[in-house]
Write a protein that holds these residues in place. Structure first.
Motif, PDB file in Angstrom:
ATOM      1  N   ALA A 134      66.413  25.194   3.383  1.00  0.00           N
ATOM      2  CA  ALA A 134      67.225  24.211   4.099  1.00  0.00           C
ATOM      3  C   ALA A 134      68.170  24.888   5.070  1.00  0.00           C
ATOM      4  N   ALA A 135      68.730  26.037   4.668  1.00  0.00           N
ATOM      5  CA  ALA A 135      69.622  26.765   5.572  1.00  0.00           C
ATOM      6  C   ALA A 135      68.858  27.251   6.801  1.00  0.00           C
ATOM      7  N   SER A 136      67.609  27.711   6.612  1.00  0.00           N
ATOM      8  CA  SER A 136      66.794  28.158   7.739  1.00  0.00           C
ATOM      9  C   SER A 136      66.510  27.013   8.698  1.00  0.00           C
ATOM     10  N   LEU A 137      66.208  25.839   8.169  1.00  0.00           N
ATOM     11  CA  LEU A 137      65.936  24.689   9.023  1.00  0.00           C
ATOM     12  C   LEU A 137      67.198  24.239   9.751  1.00  0.00           C
ATOM     13  N   ALA A 138      68.350  24.351   9.092  1.00  0.00           N
ATOM     14  CA  ALA A 138      69.602  23.999   9.771  1.00  0.00           C
ATOM     15  C   ALA A 138      69.850  24.942  10.945  1.00  0.00           C
ATOM     16  N   ALA A 139      69.517  26.232  10.762  1.00  0.00           N
ATOM     17  CA  ALA A 139      69.684  27.186  11.861  1.00  0.00           C
ATOM     18  C   ALA A 139      68.715  26.886  12.997  1.00  0.00           C
ATOM     19  N   SER A 140      67.492  26.472  12.680  1.00  0.00           N
ATOM     20  CA  SER A 140      66.526  26.159  13.734  1.00  0.00           C
ATOM     21  C   SER A 140      66.985  24.965  14.571  1.00  0.00           C
ATOM     22  N   ILE A 141      67.746  24.085  13.982  1.00  0.00           N
ATOM     23  CA  ILE A 141      68.297  22.964  14.757  1.00  0.00           C
ATOM     24  C   ILE A 141      69.262  23.493  15.810  1.00  0.00           C
ATOM     25  N   ARG A 142      70.092  24.440  15.397  1.00  0.00           N
ATOM     26  CA  ARG A 142      71.061  24.988  16.345  1.00  0.00           C
ATOM     27  C   ARG A 142      70.361  25.754  17.461  1.00  0.00           C
ATOM     28  N   VAL A 143      69.286  26.484  17.138  1.00  0.00           N
ATOM     29  CA  VAL A 143      68.526  27.196  18.179  1.00  0.00           C
ATOM     30  C   VAL A 143      67.911  26.214  19.154  1.00  0.00           C
ATOM     31  N   ALA A 144      67.288  25.159  18.623  1.00  0.00           N
ATOM     32  CA  ALA A 144      66.670  24.169  19.503  1.00  0.00           C
ATOM     33  C   ALA A 144      67.710  23.455  20.336  1.00  0.00           C
ATOM     34  N   GLN A 145      68.885  23.224  19.789  1.00  0.00           N
ATOM     35  CA  GLN A 145      69.937  22.552  20.544  1.00  0.00           C
ATOM     36  C   GLN A 145      70.447  23.436  21.676  1.00  0.00           C
ATOM     37  N   ALA A 146      70.505  24.752  21.418  1.00  0.00           N
ATOM     38  CA  ALA A 146      70.933  25.689  22.473  1.00  0.00           C
ATOM     39  C   ALA A 146      69.920  25.706  23.606  1.00  0.00           C
ATOM     40  N   ASP A 147      68.637  25.706  23.273  1.00  0.00           N
ATOM     41  CA  ASP A 147      67.604  25.663  24.312  1.00  0.00           C
ATOM     42  C   ASP A 147      67.692  24.367  25.106  1.00  0.00           C
ATOM     43  N   ALA A 148      67.969  23.260  24.408  1.00  0.00           N
ATOM     44  CA  ALA A 148      68.077  21.983  25.110  1.00  0.00           C
ATOM     45  C   ALA A 148      69.294  21.965  26.027  1.00  0.00           C
ATOM     46  N   ASP A 149      70.402  22.568  25.600  1.00  0.00           N
ATOM     47  CA  ASP A 149      71.602  22.625  26.451  1.00  0.00           C
ATOM     48  C   ASP A 149      71.337  23.459  27.697  1.00  0.00           C
ATOM     49  N   LEU A 150      70.629  24.591  27.506  1.00  0.00           N
ATOM     50  CA  LEU A 150      70.317  25.454  28.657  1.00  0.00           C
ATOM     51  C   LEU A 150      69.409  24.727  29.634  1.00  0.00           C
ATOM     52  N   ALA A 151      68.397  24.034  29.139  1.00  0.00           N
ATOM     53  CA  ALA A 151      67.476  23.303  30.011  1.00  0.00           C
ATOM     54  C   ALA A 151      68.210  22.203  30.766  1.00  0.00           C
ATOM     55  N   GLN A 152      69.181  21.564  30.120  1.00  0.00           N
ATOM     56  CA  GLN A 152      69.951  20.525  30.794  1.00  0.00           C
ATOM     57  C   GLN A 152      70.827  21.106  31.887  1.00  0.00           C
ATOM     58  N   ALA A 153      71.400  22.285  31.636  1.00  0.00           N
ATOM     59  CA  ALA A 153      72.250  22.930  32.654  1.00  0.00           C
ATOM     60  C   ALA A 153      71.426  23.333  33.867  1.00  0.00           C
ATOM     61  N   GLU A 154      70.232  23.888  33.650  1.00  0.00           N
ATOM     62  CA  GLU A 154      69.376  24.281  34.774  1.00  0.00           C
ATOM     63  C   GLU A 154      68.954  23.060  35.581  1.00  0.00           C
ATOM     64  N   LEU A 155      68.669  21.971  34.897  1.00  0.00           N
ATOM     65  CA  LEU A 155      68.283  20.760  35.620  1.00  0.00           C
ATOM     66  C   LEU A 155      69.442  20.233  36.457  1.00  0.00           C
ATOM     67  N   THR A 156      70.659  20.331  35.950  1.00  0.00           N
ATOM     68  CA  THR A 156      71.829  19.850  36.702  1.00  0.00           C
ATOM     69  C   THR A 156      72.044  20.679  37.965  1.00  0.00           C
ATOM     70  N   ARG A 157      71.891  22.019  37.859  1.00  0.00           N
ATOM     71  CA  ARG A 157      72.047  22.873  39.034  1.00  0.00           C
ATOM     72  C   ARG A 157      70.941  22.622  40.049  1.00  0.00           C
ATOM     73  N   ARG A 179      63.602  20.288  30.048  1.00  0.00           N
ATOM     74  CA  ARG A 179      64.749  19.710  29.340  1.00  0.00           C
ATOM     75  C   ARG A 179      64.292  18.720  28.283  1.00  0.00           C
ATOM     76  N   ASP A 180      63.319  17.856  28.632  1.00  0.00           N
ATOM     77  CA  ASP A 180      62.830  16.863  27.670  1.00  0.00           C
ATOM     78  C   ASP A 180      62.131  17.519  26.475  1.00  0.00           C
ATOM     79  N   ALA A 181      61.380  18.572  26.729  1.00  0.00           N
ATOM     80  CA  ALA A 181      60.700  19.290  25.636  1.00  0.00           C
ATOM     81  C   ALA A 181      61.725  19.937  24.706  1.00  0.00           C
ATOM     82  N   ALA A 182      62.799  20.479  25.286  1.00  0.00           N
ATOM     83  CA  ALA A 182      63.839  21.102  24.452  1.00  0.00           C
ATOM     84  C   ALA A 182      64.513  20.052  23.570  1.00  0.00           C
ATOM     85  N   ASN A 183      64.787  18.900  24.135  1.00  0.00           N
ATOM     86  CA  ASN A 183      65.388  17.835  23.329  1.00  0.00           C
ATOM     87  C   ASN A 183      64.447  17.373  22.214  1.00  0.00           C
TER      88      ASN A 183
END
Length: 394
Positions: A134-157, A179-183
């Motif tokens: 469960a701890a590993s899956l919780a960490a994977s959520i944070r990794v995926a969220q970071a990728d989604a944030d980065l994709a959103q920032a690139e799309l905004t620029r 961005r959509d795939a990251a989300n």
């Protein structure tokens, strides 16, 4: 000298013989006088009793006829009772086993006879490995969220540069897809984590509803899984029932809701209950059907135990006698009645319900007979008695 001694001895022998004969004659006379006196006393008593009672010589006098208490029961309103026996069981038994993947049992929290609430843990299963997953899956959520944030920032620029012609329309579409795939990966990671949490939540063995724990088949250190079978048995709400077999005719007289009194083996006082279900079919071999009597929880009720039940099947009119008036023999139940000429007669009867008020007679009496209440065991059929009437009990 010898002749003189012999004469003396002969004299004494004759004297002793005369004394013995005299004593014997006196004894015979005394015995004869005693017998004569006894005969005279017996004859005088017999003649006096015959003269006072008007009885002929050789027949029993009135003084020898016993008094007996009798009752004329009539017909009273009595409840028709049906007796049954059967076993005690949980009305709604809940078998509890492993709902999740199982594992090693760490602790068992309950014992048979304890009350538990809905959802209360019954046994704890080790989850050290599942916690790390469960701890590993919780960490994977944070990794995926970071990728989604980065994709959103690139799309905004990229949106800011498209109007100047530095980025083509196709590049914008690719960044938006990224961005959509990251989300989407964030949502997948969240779903996997939620699934892990749900699995971990099902590791512990919990009570499906509030009730009474009946049995426990698990110990700490035991490895359990979905194939381990039933680990606990519970009675939902502590509700119990008695399951009894009734004859086909009796089953037809017992509607649902019939009141009953259930007395477990070893119990002094009965427990009030009522019929909540009766079998819609009859066993073709025994010609019996099942009746289920709902009873509230009591410490004297133990599933699997034996009990007797008295079911109230309506009311009717029947003679009611004290228990002392009804006797039993190899042929069945019977009573003694005072018939013609005040002589004792025997009547075979069929006993109905038995209560504190007395014994109801289902058949064999009309209610107008003079039934002997006491001393029936000391009387014989044909004996003449003096009946003493007693009021029947209500």
């Amino acid at each position: 000298m010898d002749s003189l001694a012999g004469s003396t001895q002969s004299y004494y022998d004759k004297a002793e013989s005369r004394r013995k004969r005299t004593r014997l004659i006196i004894a015979v006379v005394l015995i004869a006088l005693a017998l004569a006196a006894a005969w005279y006393a017996f004859s005088s008593s017999k003649e006096g009793a015959a003269g006072a009672g008007g009885a002929a010589p050789g027949t029993p006098g009135e003084a020898s006829i016993p008094n007996v208490t009798v009752v004329i029961p009539g017909r009273q309103s009595v409840q028709a009772m049906i007796s049954a026996n059967g076993t005690i069981a949980a009305r709604r038994e809940m078998p509890v086993g492993v709902a999740g993947e199982g594992g090693q049992v760490v602790r068992v929290l309950v014992e048979p006879g304890q009350w538990v609430g809905a959802g209360q843990p019954l046994a704890i299963i080790d989850r050290s490995v599942q916690a790390q997953q469960a701890a590993s899956l919780a960490a994977s959520i944070r990794v995926a969220q970071a990728d989604a944030d980065l994709a959103q920032a690139e799309l905004t620029r990229a949106d800011a540069l498209v109007s100047r012609g530095f980025i083509s329309k196709a590049d914008i579409d690719r960044k938006r897809a990224t961005r959509d795939a990251a989300n989407a990966r964030v949502r997948v990671a969240q779903a996997q984590y939620a699934e892990s949490q749900a699995r971990n939540g099902r590791l512990n063995i919990v009570a499906p509803a509030a009730g009474l724990v009946l049995t426990r088949q698990v110990e700490p250190g035991q490895i359990v899984s979905s194939g381990s079978g039933v680990l606990f048995r519970m009675a939902r709400g502590g509700e119990m029932e008695m399951m009894a077999q009734l004859a086909e005719a009796d089953l037809a007289r017992i509607p649902v809701g019939t009141r009953a009194t259930v007395t477990p083996v070893g119990a002094v006082q009965g427990i009030a209950g009522q019929v909540w279900q009766k079998s819609p079919v009859i066993d073709p071999q025994t010609r019996q059907g099942m009746v289920r009597i709902a009873i509230p929880y009591s410490a004297e009720l133990r599933p699997g135990g034996f009990a007797d039940a008295q079911l109230i099947a309506g009311s009717g009119e029947a003679p009611l006698l004290p228990e002392s008036a009804v006797q039993s023999s190899a042929e069945g139940s019977f009573v003694l009645v005072v018939g013609k000429d005040n002589k004792v007669e025997r009547r075979a009867v069929k006993v109905g319900s038995v209560s504190d008020a007395g014994v109801a007679i289902a058949s064999g009496l009309t209610g107008n007979e003079r039934v002997i209440v006491l001393a029936g065991a000391f009387l014989n059929v044909g004996d003449k008695v003096k009946p003493v009437l007693q009021k029947s009990s209500n």
